[in-house]
Design an enzyme around this catalytic site. Structure first.
Site, PDB file in Angstrom:
ATOM      1  N   TRP A  96       0.866  -1.185   0.000  1.00  0.00           N
ATOM      2  CA  TRP A  96       0.000   0.000   0.000  1.00  0.00           C
ATOM      3  C   TRP A  96       0.906   1.239   0.000  1.00  0.00           C
ATOM      4  O   TRP A  96       1.788   1.352   0.850  1.00  0.00           O
ATOM      5  CB  TRP A  96      -0.882  -0.038   1.256  1.00  0.00           C
ATOM      6  CG  TRP A  96      -1.795   1.137   1.430  1.00  0.00           C
ATOM      7  CD1 TRP A  96      -2.592   1.698   0.485  1.00  0.00           C
ATOM      8  CD2 TRP A  96      -2.011   1.880   2.641  1.00  0.00           C
ATOM      9  NE1 TRP A  96      -3.307   2.746   1.034  1.00  0.00           N
ATOM     10  CE2 TRP A  96      -2.974   2.886   2.348  1.00  0.00           C
ATOM     11  CE3 TRP A  96      -1.505   1.798   3.947  1.00  0.00           C
ATOM     12  CZ2 TRP A  96      -3.421   3.792   3.310  1.00  0.00           C
ATOM     13  CZ3 TRP A  96      -1.957   2.691   4.891  1.00  0.00           C
ATOM     14  CH2 TRP A  96      -2.900   3.670   4.586  1.00  0.00           C
ATOM     15  N   ASP A 120      -0.518  -5.782   9.286  1.00  0.00           N
ATOM     16  CA  ASP A 120      -1.501  -4.759   8.929  1.00  0.00           C
ATOM     17  C   ASP A 120      -2.767  -5.510   8.515  1.00  0.00           C
ATOM     18  O   ASP A 120      -2.802  -6.165   7.466  1.00  0.00           O
ATOM     19  CB  ASP A 120      -0.968  -3.904   7.773  1.00  0.00           C
ATOM     20  CG  ASP A 120      -1.936  -2.792   7.398  1.00  0.00           C
ATOM     21  OD1 ASP A 120      -3.072  -2.778   7.910  1.00  0.00           O
ATOM     22  OD2 ASP A 120      -1.554  -1.917   6.584  1.00  0.00           O
ATOM     23  N   LYS A 135     -13.133  -0.985   6.152  1.00  0.00           N
ATOM     24  CA  LYS A 135     -13.713  -1.743   5.052  1.00  0.00           C
ATOM     25  C   LYS A 135     -14.728  -2.772   5.538  1.00  0.00           C
ATOM     26  O   LYS A 135     -15.846  -2.820   5.042  1.00  0.00           O
ATOM     27  CB  LYS A 135     -12.603  -2.456   4.262  1.00  0.00           C
ATOM     28  CG  LYS A 135     -12.017  -1.646   3.149  1.00  0.00           C
ATOM     29  CD  LYS A 135     -11.172  -0.463   3.594  1.00  0.00           C
ATOM     30  CE  LYS A 135      -9.836  -0.849   4.153  1.00  0.00           C
ATOM     31  NZ  LYS A 135      -8.959   0.291   4.474  1.00  0.00           N
TER      32      LYS A 135
HETATM   33  N1  PLA Z   1      -3.575  -0.646   5.429  1.00  0.00           N
HETATM   34  C1  PLA Z   1      -3.902  -1.052   4.197  1.00  0.00           C
HETATM   35  C2  PLA Z   1      -3.216  -2.234   3.637  1.00  0.00           C
HETATM   36  C3  PLA Z   1      -4.860  -0.353   3.459  1.00  0.00           C
HETATM   37  O1  PLA Z   1      -5.177  -0.773   2.236  1.00  0.00           O
HETATM   38  C4  PLA Z   1      -5.480   0.781   4.021  1.00  0.00           C
HETATM   39  C5  PLA Z   1      -6.491   1.581   3.236  1.00  0.00           C
HETATM   40  C6  PLA Z   1      -5.122   1.148   5.316  1.00  0.00           C
HETATM   41  C7  PLA Z   1      -4.168   0.403   5.994  1.00  0.00           C
HETATM   42  C8  PLA Z   1      -5.699   2.330   6.027  1.00  0.00           C
HETATM   43  O2  PLA Z   1      -7.033   2.290   6.242  1.00  0.00           O
HETATM   44  P1  PLA Z   1      -7.746   3.223   7.303  1.00  0.00           P
HETATM   45  O3  PLA Z   1      -6.785   4.241   7.775  1.00  0.00           O
HETATM   46  O4  PLA Z   1      -8.923   3.770   6.631  1.00  0.00           O
HETATM   47  O5  PLA Z   1      -8.131   2.285   8.398  1.00  0.00           O
HETATM   48  N2  PLA Z   1      -6.307   1.629   1.839  1.00  0.00           N
HETATM   49  C9  PLA Z   1      -7.318   2.234   0.959  1.00  0.00           C
HETATM   50  C10 PLA Z   1      -7.642   3.665   1.338  1.00  0.00           C
HETATM   51  C11 PLA Z   1      -8.603   1.433   1.042  1.00  0.00           C
HETATM   52  C12 PLA Z   1      -6.478   4.615   1.414  1.00  0.00           C
HETATM   53  O6  PLA Z   1      -5.562   4.596   0.573  1.00  0.00           O
HETATM   54  O7  PLA Z   1      -6.483   5.407   2.371  1.00  0.00           O
HETATM   55  C13 PLA Z   1      -6.790   2.140  -0.478  1.00  0.00           C
HETATM   56  O8  PLA Z   1      -7.501   2.577  -1.384  1.00  0.00           O
HETATM   57  O9  PLA Z   1      -5.691   1.581  -0.665  1.00  0.00           O
END
Ligand code: PLA
Length: 479
Positions: free
Chosen positions: A209, A290, A326
């Site tokens: 991510w 995570d 989610k």
């Molecule tokens: N860890 C991972 C692997 C994630 O994909 C995301 C969110 C988070 C943590 C953080 O989520 P939160 O802070 O809302 O609890 N990733 C998303 C959203 C869904 C984003 O980028 O913020 C994404 O589109 O990758």
């Protein structure tokens, strides 16, 4: 052995909405450099750059008491302290939503950010969440501050959710847990704590991510990568992953995606997790999970927690960050938890005390409402069953869209193989599209996905799947 364990670059791609030139510039840019004059010396500010060294932070901290430094920060001609600030690039994921909202094409599609939509393309509030909210409203609760560690009953439920009711360290009160500002906040707090207690680096999968990199960099850690995914075969690069773990310095912290790896959608099998656990134990690593998609990945929260629970049973002293964005659909409520498995109950209390030391000057204490919703649901067996059904419903809809999208591409006669779309799990399809193809998808067809070719399957619906398939076919086969 050639190891790809490497220092990360903090380069992040960015996109801008309006013109073709804008997109091209975005794709080709690795970083944006602005310069600022501070205290008489010019400093480079790089997009997503490492945190300022503590000496710089110290000077920022004291600048308000120093008129010389204040003057140095201001521009000589206009006197504005912000004169030298250039426009920072939009966020590679959230920035897509901004660009999408500005687009007035009627059939535009946002498959950028991972936010679940129902089959008519609308944001979805789980009915069980609505029920819980109605009950909470009737309770006429106050809006006092939460404790620094958040709502204790929420933390208890969150820990049971991920470790399991029968978890030995949980029963022995050896798990230190705090509520956090969703997953992101928990990652940042733990990154800071690692740094405070002597860790200089953290290993993350390649790819991961995108936000992991600036989160940990800003927490003061050097971000290193281990090999994870093979682009050729569109599958896990398992033997190189193991080799890279073996090459890590003893005691390193390794970030693992608990399930539904973002962006690839490829998870290790249980046998492969076992091997990772064994190698991590040999190297005395600190596994940091995570867990952003528990229940949302397979529809079964227990199954999605299998790796976490295996590592605990194997005796690792893991850390886990949980997001309820989610699975419970509570994105904007910022509900999360951070926990650490300790040796003893006493040790776990000391860990909590240190986590609180980092939370207090950061955001003081977490918000209440979302945590109340999750507690209300997980405290009641009937509501928990409703949650399980509704979460399963989301996972199943996404699964169905994977099959439909793949079939539509095959029916169009695409020369590429798309079977990875149905092999992957969770929210995303890691399509294998190139950056240029992604840009063409956006410019010609108004479909917004991240530059690495990640498509949020949660935004694919019965209404737009055919349109998306035709557009992908157009940019990949016809060019
Ligand atoms: N860890 C991972 C692997 C994630 O994909 C995301 C969110 C988070 C943590 C953080 O989520 P939160 O802070 O809302 O609890 N990733 C998303 C959203 C869904 C984003 O980028 O913020 C994404 O589109 O990758």
């Amino acid at each position: 052995m050639t190891s790809a364990v490497s220092n990360s670059t903090t380069t992040m791609m960015f996109i801008r909405p309006a013109t073709q030139a804008y997109f091209r510039q975005a794709a080709n840019s690795c970083s944006t450099i602005a310069t600022a004059t501070r205290g008489g010396s010019r400093r480079a500010i790089v997009a997503n750059a490492p945190a300022l060294p503590s000496s710089a932070l110290a000077s920022v901290g004291t600048s308000s008491s120093s008129s010389t430094q204040r003057r140095g920060f201001a521009d000589a001609t206009t006197g504005s302290p912000w004169e030298k600030f250039t426009m920072a690039p939009p966020d590679p994921i959230i920035g897509l939503t901004e660009a999408y909202l500005k687009d007035d094409f009627p059939d535009k599609v946002n498959v950028g950010v991972g936010a679940y939509r129902d089959d008519s393309g609308k944001p979805f509030v789980l009915p069980v969440v609505r029920d819980a909210e109605r009950e909470i409203n009737l309770e006429n609760l106050d809006h006092e501050y939460s404790g620094i560690a958040g709502c204790p009953s929420f933390v208890d439920h969150a820990l049971k959710f991920v470790y399991g009711e029968n978890s030995a360290p949980l029963k022995e009160k050896r798990i230190a847990g705090v509520q956090t500002l969703s997953g992101t906040g928990g990652l940042r707090v733990f990154g800071e704590v690692l740094n405070r207690f002597g860790h200089k680096h953290i290993y993350v999968p390649n790819p991961t991510w995108g936000n992991h990199i600036p989160i940990f960099t800003n927490a003061g850690l050097e971000v290193r990568k281990y090999r994870y995914y093979d682009n050729e075969s569109c599958s896990l690069d398992f033997s190189n992953l193991i080799d890279d773990i073996k090459a890590m310095p003893e005691g390193s912290c390794i970030l693992l995606h608990a399930c539904a790896h973002n962006p690839t959608g490829m998870d290790p099998t249980l046998e492969q997790w076992k091997e990772i656990s064994n190698v991590a134990m040999e190297k005395n690593l600190l596994p940091f999970f995570d867990s952003a998609y528990q229940g949302f990945a397979s529809g079964d929260a227990r199954k999605d927690a299998a790796a976490v629970r295996m590592f605990v049973e194997d005796g690792h002293k893991i850390a886990v960050v949980q997001s309820f964005s989610k699975n419970f659909g509570l994105y904007g409520q910022r509900v999360g938890a951070l926990s650490v498995v300790a040796d003893t109950a006493d040790e776990s209390q000391r860990v909590v005390s240190q986590l609180k030391v980092h939370i207090r000057p950061n955001y003081s204490n977490p918000p209440r409402h979302g945590a109340r919703i999750v507690s209300k649901i997980l405290a009641c067996p009937e509501k928990t069953n409703d949650f399980v059904d509704q979460c399963m419903g989301m996972a199943n809809r996404i699964d169905g869209m994977r099959t439909t999208l793949r079939k539509a591409l095959e029916d169009l006669g695409s020369s590429r193989s798309w079977d990875h779309i149905t092999k992957q799990i969770g929210m995303f399809a890691y399509s294998g599209m190139s950056k240029d193809e992604v840009i063409a998808l956006r410019e010609k067809h108004h479909i917004y996905c991240t530059l690495d070719g990640r498509i949020s399957m949660a935004g694919v619906t019965s209404n737009n799947v055919e349109y998306i398939a035709r557009a992908i076919y157009d940019v990949t086969d016809k060019k």
